[in-house]
Design a protein around this motif. Sequence first.
Motif, mmCIF file in Angstrom:
data_model
loop_
_atom_site.group_PDB
_atom_site.id
_atom_site.type_symbol
_atom_site.label_atom_id
_atom_site.label_comp_id
_atom_site.label_asym_id
_atom_site.label_seq_id
_atom_site.Cartn_x
_atom_site.Cartn_y
_atom_site.Cartn_z
ATOM 1 N N LEU A 47 0.873 -1.171 0.000
ATOM 2 C CA LEU A 47 0.000 0.000 0.000
ATOM 3 C C LEU A 47 0.907 1.215 0.000
ATOM 4 O O LEU A 47 1.822 1.321 0.818
ATOM 5 C CB LEU A 47 -0.894 0.009 1.244
ATOM 6 N N ARG A 48 0.669 2.131 -0.931
ATOM 7 C CA ARG A 48 1.511 3.317 -1.068
ATOM 8 C C ARG A 48 0.633 4.561 -1.020
ATOM 9 O O ARG A 48 -0.374 4.634 -1.726
ATOM 10 C CB ARG A 48 2.249 3.234 -2.399
ATOM 11 N N LEU A 49 1.008 5.538 -0.184
ATOM 12 C CA LEU A 49 0.279 6.801 -0.070
ATOM 13 C C LEU A 49 1.242 7.971 -0.232
ATOM 14 O O LEU A 49 2.358 7.927 0.296
ATOM 15 C CB LEU A 49 -0.395 6.922 1.295
ATOM 16 N N PRO A 64 6.576 13.253 0.206
ATOM 17 C CA PRO A 64 7.071 12.038 0.845
ATOM 18 C C PRO A 64 6.093 10.892 0.593
ATOM 19 O O PRO A 64 4.881 11.102 0.492
ATOM 20 C CB PRO A 64 7.100 12.394 2.337
ATOM 21 N N VAL A 65 6.617 9.699 0.484
ATOM 22 C CA VAL A 65 5.804 8.514 0.212
ATOM 23 C C VAL A 65 5.800 7.613 1.443
ATOM 24 O O VAL A 65 6.847 7.348 2.033
ATOM 25 C CB VAL A 65 6.355 7.745 -1.009
ATOM 26 N N PHE A 86 -4.694 12.129 -0.088
ATOM 27 C CA PHE A 86 -3.524 11.334 -0.436
ATOM 28 C C PHE A 86 -3.862 10.391 -1.589
ATOM 29 O O PHE A 86 -4.882 9.701 -1.545
ATOM 30 C CB PHE A 86 -3.051 10.500 0.760
ATOM 31 N N ALA A 87 -3.001 10.381 -2.598
ATOM 32 C CA ALA A 87 -3.147 9.376 -3.644
ATOM 33 C C ALA A 87 -2.706 8.055 -3.038
ATOM 34 O O ALA A 87 -1.689 7.989 -2.341
ATOM 35 C CB ALA A 87 -2.268 9.733 -4.843
ATOM 36 N N HIS A 88 -3.491 7.021 -3.249
ATOM 37 C CA HIS A 88 -3.126 5.713 -2.706
ATOM 38 C C HIS A 88 -3.174 4.674 -3.817
ATOM 39 O O HIS A 88 -3.916 4.803 -4.790
ATOM 40 C CB HIS A 88 -4.006 5.324 -1.517
ATOM 41 N N ALA A 89 -2.325 3.678 -3.660
ATOM 42 C CA ALA A 89 -2.165 2.661 -4.695
ATOM 43 C C ALA A 89 -1.816 1.328 -4.044
ATOM 44 O O ALA A 89 -1.320 1.286 -2.915
ATOM 45 C CB ALA A 89 -1.044 3.062 -5.658
ATOM 46 N N ILE A 90 -2.076 0.249 -4.770
ATOM 47 C CA ILE A 90 -1.641 -1.089 -4.372
ATOM 48 C C ILE A 90 -0.657 -1.537 -5.448
ATOM 49 O O ILE A 90 -0.996 -1.592 -6.628
ATOM 50 C CB ILE A 90 -2.820 -2.077 -4.270
#
Length: 98
Positions: A47-49, A64-65, A86-90
Motif C-alpha cells: 500500500l503506497r500513499l 514524501p511517500v 492522499f493518492a493511494h495505490a496497491i
Amino acid sequence: AHGVGRFLAPHAIDLAEDGGEIRPHVDSVKFSGGVVAGLSLLNAATLRLARADPATGEPLPDAPVFERRLAPGSLYVLSGEARYDFAHAIRDIDGRRL
C-alpha cells in the motif's frame, strides 16, 4: 443500525497474476461512502500513499511517500484525509490478489 443510514453494495477487485495493480488515485465518496477497507486474501502487496495534487488526484512530485507491506490475510481501512488528500495505490503484488 448504530448511526449507519445505509450501506453501499460491496465490491471485489480481482487483480491479474501478471502484474495487476491499483494505480494511484484519490477516492470519491459518491462511489464508496466515507470509509473503504481492503482485505488481502491471497498474496502480499504494498500500500503506497503520497499527498495528492488537489486538481488531478495524482501524487505530488516531491511528496514524501508512505509504504506499508500488506501480508496475505491483512486488512487495511482508509477514511478521511487518507482517501481524499492522499493518492493511494496497491503495488508490488506477489502473484494474484483478490
